[in-house]
Design a protein around this motif. Structure first.
Motif, PDB file in Angstrom:
ATOM      1  N   THR A   1       0.848  -1.194   0.000  1.00 20.66           N
ATOM      2  CA  THR A   1       0.000   0.000   0.000  1.00 20.66           C
ATOM      3  C   THR A   1       0.881   1.240   0.000  1.00 20.66           C
ATOM      4  O   THR A   1       1.774   1.380   0.837  1.00 20.66           O
ATOM      5  N   LEU A   2       0.649   2.101  -0.945  1.00 23.02           N
ATOM      6  CA  LEU A   2       1.378   3.363  -1.071  1.00 23.02           C
ATOM      7  C   LEU A   2       0.580   4.464  -0.392  1.00 23.02           C
ATOM      8  O   LEU A   2      -0.578   4.705  -0.729  1.00 23.02           O
ATOM      9  N   TYR A   3       1.201   5.128   0.586  1.00 21.10           N
ATOM     10  CA  TYR A   3       0.556   6.238   1.295  1.00 21.10           C
ATOM     11  C   TYR A   3       1.072   7.561   0.755  1.00 21.10           C
ATOM     12  O   TYR A   3       2.289   7.739   0.589  1.00 21.10           O
ATOM     13  N   LEU A   4       0.141   8.489   0.498  1.00 16.49           N
ATOM     14  CA  LEU A   4       0.500   9.811  -0.002  1.00 16.49           C
ATOM     15  C   LEU A   4      -0.288  10.865   0.755  1.00 16.49           C
ATOM     16  O   LEU A   4      -1.491  10.709   0.985  1.00 16.49           O
ATOM     17  N   PRO A   5       0.368  11.964   1.149  1.00 16.05           N
ATOM     18  CA  PRO A   5      -0.366  13.055   1.822  1.00 16.05           C
ATOM     19  C   PRO A   5      -1.119  13.894   0.799  1.00 16.05           C
ATOM     20  O   PRO A   5      -0.618  14.181  -0.294  1.00 16.05           O
ATOM     21  N   VAL A   6      -2.326  14.290   1.159  1.00 14.31           N
ATOM     22  CA  VAL A   6      -3.158  15.061   0.243  1.00 14.31           C
ATOM     23  C   VAL A   6      -2.575  16.460   0.044  1.00 14.31           C
ATOM     24  O   VAL A   6      -1.950  17.031   0.939  1.00 14.31           O
ATOM     25  N   ASN A   7      -2.750  16.984  -1.160  1.00 12.31           N
ATOM     26  CA  ASN A   7      -2.338  18.345  -1.532  1.00 12.31           C
ATOM     27  C   ASN A   7      -0.840  18.575  -1.431  1.00 12.31           C
ATOM     28  O   ASN A   7      -0.391  19.709  -1.247  1.00 12.31           O
ATOM     29  N   GLN A   8      -0.063  17.504  -1.571  1.00 14.37           N
ATOM     30  CA  GLN A   8       1.391  17.635  -1.628  1.00 14.37           C
ATOM     31  C   GLN A   8       1.894  16.985  -2.914  1.00 14.37           C
ATOM     32  O   GLN A   8       1.455  15.888  -3.281  1.00 14.37           O
ATOM     33  N   THR A   9       2.806  17.661  -3.576  1.00 13.77           N
ATOM     34  CA  THR A   9       3.330  17.156  -4.842  1.00 13.77           C
ATOM     35  C   THR A   9       4.319  16.032  -4.588  1.00 13.77           C
ATOM     36  O   THR A   9       5.249  16.175  -3.794  1.00 13.77           O
ATOM     37  N   VAL A  10       4.117  14.907  -5.261  1.00 15.22           N
ATOM     38  CA  VAL A  10       4.992  13.747  -5.100  1.00 15.22           C
ATOM     39  C   VAL A  10       5.601  13.392  -6.446  1.00 15.22           C
ATOM     40  O   VAL A  10       4.916  13.400  -7.470  1.00 15.22           O
ATOM     41  N   ARG A  11       6.895  13.138  -6.431  1.00 17.23           N
ATOM     42  CA  ARG A  11       7.576  12.670  -7.638  1.00 17.23           C
ATOM     43  C   ARG A  11       7.817  11.168  -7.521  1.00 17.23           C
ATOM     44  O   ARG A  11       8.353  10.701  -6.511  1.00 17.23           O
ATOM     45  N   PHE A  12       7.444  10.433  -8.552  1.00 16.52           N
ATOM     46  CA  PHE A  12       7.687   9.006  -8.605  1.00 16.52           C
ATOM     47  C   PHE A  12       8.903   8.747  -9.485  1.00 16.52           C
ATOM     48  O   PHE A  12       8.906   9.087 -10.674  1.00 16.52           O
ATOM     49  N   ASP A  13       9.951   8.171  -8.899  1.00 18.06           N
ATOM     50  CA  ASP A  13      11.122   7.728  -9.659  1.00 18.06           C
ATOM     51  C   ASP A  13      10.974   6.236  -9.904  1.00 18.06           C
ATOM     52  O   ASP A  13      10.945   5.443  -8.948  1.00 18.06           O
ATOM     53  N   LEU A  14      10.886   5.843 -11.163  1.00 14.79           N
ATOM     54  CA  LEU A  14      10.523   4.472 -11.522  1.00 14.79           C
ATOM     55  C   LEU A  14      11.732   3.677 -11.984  1.00 14.79           C
ATOM     56  O   LEU A  14      12.486   4.129 -12.855  1.00 14.79           O
ATOM     57  N   GLU A  15      11.901   2.467 -11.423  1.00 16.71           N
ATOM     58  CA  GLU A  15      13.004   1.580 -11.793  1.00 16.71           C
ATOM     59  C   GLU A  15      12.507   0.147 -11.882  1.00 16.71           C
ATOM     60  O   GLU A  15      11.545  -0.234 -11.215  1.00 16.71           O
ATOM     61  N   SER A  16      13.195  -0.647 -12.701  1.00 18.70           N
ATOM     62  CA  SER A  16      12.895  -2.073 -12.794  1.00 18.70           C
ATOM     63  C   SER A  16      14.196  -2.857 -12.917  1.00 18.70           C
ATOM     64  O   SER A  16      15.101  -2.449 -13.661  1.00 18.70           O
ATOM     65  N   PRO A  17      14.314  -4.000 -12.216  1.00 19.38           N
ATOM     66  CA  PRO A  17      15.518  -4.817 -12.324  1.00 19.38           C
ATOM     67  C   PRO A  17      15.383  -5.957 -13.335  1.00 19.38           C
ATOM     68  O   PRO A  17      16.348  -6.672 -13.574  1.00 19.38           O
ATOM     69  N   ASP A  18      14.200  -6.156 -13.917  1.00 17.98           N
ATOM     70  CA  ASP A  18      14.024  -7.361 -14.737  1.00 17.98           C
ATOM     71  C   ASP A  18      13.429  -7.061 -16.111  1.00 17.98           C
ATOM     72  O   ASP A  18      14.138  -7.027 -17.100  1.00 17.98           O
ATOM     73  N   VAL A  19      12.086  -6.822 -16.189  1.00 22.39           N
ATOM     74  CA  VAL A  19      11.431  -6.584 -17.474  1.00 22.39           C
ATOM     75  C   VAL A  19      10.658  -5.269 -17.398  1.00 22.39           C
ATOM     76  O   VAL A  19      10.620  -4.615 -16.356  1.00 22.39           O
ATOM     77  N   ILE A  20      10.026  -4.897 -18.507  1.00 27.69           N
ATOM     78  CA  ILE A  20       9.254  -3.663 -18.532  1.00 27.69           C
ATOM     79  C   ILE A  20       7.929  -3.863 -17.791  1.00 27.69           C
ATOM     80  O   ILE A  20       7.182  -4.795 -18.069  1.00 27.69           O
ATOM     81  N   HIS A  21       7.671  -2.993 -16.843  1.00 32.21           N
ATOM     82  CA  HIS A  21       6.392  -2.924 -16.154  1.00 32.21           C
ATOM     83  C   HIS A  21       5.760  -1.564 -16.489  1.00 32.21           C
ATOM     84  O   HIS A  21       6.338  -0.772 -17.225  1.00 32.21           O
ATOM     85  N   SER A  22       4.592  -1.308 -15.934  1.00 30.06           N
ATOM     86  CA  SER A  22       3.954  -0.004 -16.136  1.00 30.06           C
ATOM     87  C   SER A  22       3.216   0.383 -14.862  1.00 30.06           C
ATOM     88  O   SER A  22       2.340  -0.339 -14.394  1.00 30.06           O
TER      89      SER A  22
END
Length: 287
Positions: free
Chosen positions: A167-188
């Motif tokens: 479960t990913l928790y995020l505070p409301v009304n705050q800007t969040v940057r997602f840095d995306l990485e994968s060690p195996d195959v392409i996900h989305s």
């Protein structure tokens, strides 16, 4: 009526069309306000970030353009069928080309494609712009077949497995940057209520940022076929108040989920890793 006493086909079709139209009006008239709101979004879920109007407006605009083009094409087809229907055995005038018409159907699509291309490129640039300093950064690792969330500013993590949905928790009304990485195959990485998804590509880090503006529970999933257990790559998203977010971070610390998890070797995360995760500072050394 024909001489045989039967309803003429044209009249029968008109009656059928009138009944269908009346039925449609009655059905739509009986819809609740919530249902009418869903219809207005044309199958999109209710948006949960400040950026959703960019995609929502583009989606509605594309549908309007599609309906307009469809109405024009069907109108021309019906007009041609009626205007040039067979009236006898005489062969119609044969033409080899028609320069004005050929010019029209070559140029006309540009009036649809150019605006769509412009607004798509413009909105895409805004959605992928990460120049603004975010309030928090979440490093997202997509691995076969679950997700790891590193809360970079808090130095804590949450590791998911096939049998334990994270479960990913995020505070409301705050800007969040997602840095995306994968060690195996392409996900989305996809949260439908955010109207945004982005590929998670091995060796090619991606990033985008959003500002959740509506508290609630949302579903997340992998939108790229990534292997045998692709259907298990699910996660939850909780957009909560700042206090609830901090309480969750403290709970992660209390359960020993401190430190940042490095992208593991392929297939490294399973239930055993969760049992042994306190034996090392990162998950990258587990096999």
């Amino acid at each position: 009526m024909s001489q045989s006493g039967r309803v003429r086909p044209a009249r029968r079709r008109a009656v059928t069309a009138a009944v269908l139209l009346l039925g449609t009006i009655l059905v739509l008239g009986g819809c609740s306000a919530q249902q009418r709101d869903e219809w207005s979004r044309l199958a999109l879920p209710e948006g949960a970030t400040k950026e959703t109007p960019l995609i929502g407006n583009l989606w509605i605009g594309a549908w309007i353009a599609a309906f307009a083009v469809g109405a024009l094409v069907w109108g021309l087809i019906i007009w041609a069928v009626i205007a040039y229907r067979r009236r006898g055995d005489e062969l119609p005038k044969q033409t080899r080309f028609n320069i004005p018409i050929e010019f029209l159907y070559t140029v006309a699509p540009l009036f649809v494609l150019v605006p769509l291309f412009y607004y798509t490129a413009d909105h895409q640039e805004q959605l992928t712009d990460t120049s603004q300093e975010p309030d928090l950064v979440v490093n997202v690792i997509g691995q076969q077949w679950s997700w790891t969330f590193n809360y970079m500013d808090e130095d804590v993590h949450d590791v998911g497995t096939i049998n334990d949905r994270p479960t990913l928790y995020l505070p409301v009304n705050q800007t969040v940057r997602f840095d995306l990485e994968s060690p195996d195959v392409i996900h989305s990485f996809w949260v439908p209520a955010f109207y945004m998804k982005m590929d998670v590509i091995p060796g090619h880090p991606n990033a985008f940022q959003v500002t959740p503006d509506r508290e609630g529970s949302y579903a997340g999933r992998c939108a790229e076929l990534c292997g045998a257990y692709h259907q298990s790559m699910l996660f939850n998203v909780e957009v909560v108040s700042e206090q609830e977010y901090q309480d969750h971070i403290e709970q992660l610390r209390e359960t020993g989920q401190e430190g940042i998890i490095e992208p593991p070797i392929r297939g490294a995360f399973d239930d055993k890793v969760l049992d042994d995760k306190n034996t090392g500072p990162t998950g990258g050394d587990h096999e």
